[in-house]
Enzyme design. Structure first.
Site, PDB file in Angstrom:
ATOM      1  N   ASP A 151       9.029  11.093  44.641  1.00 33.67           N
ATOM      2  CA  ASP A 151       8.413   9.878  44.135  1.00 33.67           C
ATOM      3  C   ASP A 151       9.496   8.793  44.071  1.00 33.67           C
ATOM      4  O   ASP A 151      10.689   9.100  43.994  1.00 33.67           O
ATOM      5  CB  ASP A 151       7.825  10.146  42.753  1.00 33.67           C
ATOM      6  CG  ASP A 151       7.363   8.888  42.065  1.00 33.67           C
ATOM      7  OD1 ASP A 151       6.530   8.170  42.644  1.00 33.67           O
ATOM      8  OD2 ASP A 151       7.856   8.603  40.949  1.00 33.67           O
TER       9      ASP A 151
ATOM     10  N   ASP B 155       9.267   5.106  42.138  1.00 31.76           N
ATOM     11  CA  ASP B 155       9.451   4.413  40.863  1.00 31.76           C
ATOM     12  C   ASP B 155       9.699   5.380  39.720  1.00 31.76           C
ATOM     13  O   ASP B 155       8.946   6.341  39.514  1.00 31.76           O
ATOM     14  CB  ASP B 155       8.229   3.546  40.552  1.00 31.76           C
ATOM     15  CG  ASP B 155       8.097   2.381  41.514  1.00 31.76           C
ATOM     16  OD1 ASP B 155       9.100   1.676  41.714  1.00 31.76           O
ATOM     17  OD2 ASP B 155       7.014   2.194  42.077  1.00 31.76           O
TER      18      ASP B 155
ATOM     19  N   THR C 248       4.894   7.871  47.977  1.00 29.35           N
ATOM     20  CA  THR C 248       4.699   6.624  47.253  1.00 29.35           C
ATOM     21  C   THR C 248       3.255   6.161  47.290  1.00 29.35           C
ATOM     22  O   THR C 248       2.482   6.573  48.159  1.00 29.35           O
ATOM     23  CB  THR C 248       5.610   5.526  47.851  1.00 29.35           C
ATOM     24  OG1 THR C 248       5.394   4.293  47.175  1.00 29.35           O
ATOM     25  CG2 THR C 248       5.338   5.342  49.344  1.00 29.35           C
ATOM     26  N   GLY C 249       2.912   5.284  46.372  1.00 25.05           N
ATOM     27  CA  GLY C 249       1.610   4.644  46.426  1.00 25.05           C
ATOM     28  C   GLY C 249       1.601   3.425  47.334  1.00 25.05           C
ATOM     29  O   GLY C 249       0.546   2.878  47.641  1.00 25.05           O
TER      30      GLY C 249
ATOM     31  N   LYS D 264      -1.017  13.125  46.404  1.00 26.39           N
ATOM     32  CA  LYS D 264       0.244  13.341  47.118  1.00 26.39           C
ATOM     33  C   LYS D 264       0.353  14.781  47.617  1.00 26.39           C
ATOM     34  O   LYS D 264       0.895  15.034  48.695  1.00 26.39           O
ATOM     35  CB  LYS D 264       1.430  13.005  46.215  1.00 26.39           C
ATOM     36  CG  LYS D 264       1.602  11.515  45.944  1.00 26.39           C
ATOM     37  CD  LYS D 264       2.831  11.244  45.077  1.00 26.39           C
ATOM     38  CE  LYS D 264       3.002   9.758  44.809  1.00 26.39           C
ATOM     39  NZ  LYS D 264       4.185   9.461  43.982  1.00 26.39           N
TER      40      LYS D 264
ATOM     41  N   ASP E  85       7.517  11.774  37.963  1.00 28.74           N
ATOM     42  CA  ASP E  85       7.567  11.377  36.549  1.00 28.74           C
ATOM     43  C   ASP E  85       6.224  10.981  35.974  1.00 28.74           C
ATOM     44  O   ASP E  85       6.080  10.887  34.752  1.00 28.74           O
ATOM     45  CB  ASP E  85       8.516  10.187  36.385  1.00 28.74           C
ATOM     46  CG  ASP E  85       7.903   8.898  36.900  1.00 28.74           C
ATOM     47  OD1 ASP E  85       7.533   8.034  36.094  1.00 28.74           O
ATOM     48  OD2 ASP E  85       7.763   8.759  38.128  1.00 28.74           O
TER      49      ASP E  85
ATOM     50  N   ASN F 170       0.418  10.305  38.905  1.00 30.15           N
ATOM     51  CA  ASN F 170       0.142  10.432  40.335  1.00 30.15           C
ATOM     52  C   ASN F 170       1.086  11.413  41.028  1.00 30.15           C
ATOM     53  O   ASN F 170       0.958  11.653  42.231  1.00 30.15           O
ATOM     54  CB  ASN F 170       0.179   9.065  41.030  1.00 30.15           C
ATOM     55  CG  ASN F 170       1.530   8.380  40.931  1.00 30.15           C
ATOM     56  OD1 ASN F 170       2.253   8.533  39.947  1.00 30.15           O
ATOM     57  ND2 ASN F 170       1.869   7.619  41.949  1.00 30.15           N
TER      58      ASN F 170
END
Length: 266
Positions: free
Chosen positions: A8, A10, A42-43, A192, A215, A218
């Site tokens: 991930d 962020d 990532t999104g 994901k 974290d 998602n």
């Protein structure tokens, strides 16, 4: 044997000022040199994170990225799609009606651009990488496949939105809070972990070959499915509880700390 490390961005790989530290960069480059695949999850679309991909040297023909929280698995260099799923305009009608009735914002993303919905309250959503924003009403929205929908507002407003979601809406969408000010709506089968499963199969591997770092909500799917799911020290409590593997915060080079020890990089 771990063959693929999924990360991930962020609050996981990135520092609070949205950078990959030199310590994390060096550790991941050492990992790649050992033949372990490094995959960003990532999104965001790939163009919005291309500078991170270049910084880590993930530009070989066999390098991929999981984007839109699993809705699109894309080759980094050819930009060819390995796996893709999403939502139709018809799928979005109940969410739009709910948001209009309750004064919540929506930004709808296809795989190339963002459509801020102008017949709803104003959003605070931002996205780098030169991604096009084309504001329009929901009725004007093209009939096509969409990667996800984002509600971006102050955390207190999104808390209210989450509390207002009906059981029907929770069944119709995979709902995940990716950041305090961002709530995401995906197809019920998008995660994901789903994108990573497609990528693992592409290489002839499975989840026993997967290590994942995260974290937030998602990231839950990939942390649960991975042989080694690693929660950051700054992770949400529910994410920390998902796994027995933990590391330092995103500000403390937690990713490098864990991979250095696990893979004996030094």
């Amino acid at each position: 044997m771990i063959k693929l490390v999924a990360l991930d961005l962020d609050n996981t790989l990135l520092t609070n000022d949205k950078k990959i530290s030199k310590v994390n960069e060096l550790a991941l480059k050492k990992l790649s040199a050992k033949g372990v695949k490094v995959v960003l999850c990532t999104g965001r679309p790939i163009n919005a994170i291309w500078h991170y991909i270049e910084q880590l040297g993930l530009t070989d023909p066999a390098d991929f990225t999981i984007t839109f929280n699993g809705a699109l698995v894309i080759n980094n260099t050819s930009r060819k799609t390995l796996a893709k799923q999403g939502l139709s305009k018809a799928d979005l009608v109940p969410l739009h009606e709910f948001s209009k009735a309750n004064d919540f914002p929506l930004d709808i993303l296809n795989f190339d651009q963002v459509y801020p919905i102008t017949d709803l309250v104003k959003s605070i959503y931002q996205l780098g990488g030169g991604i096009k924003f084309e504001p329009m009403t929901f009725d004007e929205l093209p009939d096509q496949l969409y990667a996800k929908v984002v509600a971006a507002q102050k955390p207190a407003i999104l808390d209210k939105m989450v509390a207002s979601l009906t059981p029907e809406l929770k069944k119709q969408y995979h709902v995940a809070r990716s950041q305090p000010h961002i709530l995401e709506f995906l197809s019920p089968t998008t995660d994901k972990s789903v994108g990573l499963h497609a990528l693992l199969q592409h290489f002839g591997w499975d989840e026993s070959n997967l290590m994942a770092f995260g974290d937030a909500e998602n990231d839950a799917g990939m942390l649960k499915s991975a042989e080694i799911g690693v929660a950051m020290a700054n992770a949400q409590p529910a994410i920390t509880a998902l796994t027995k593997y933990h590391t330092g915060t995103n500000e403390e080079d937690g990713v490098a700390e864990f991979v250095d020890k696990y893979f004996k990089l030094d």
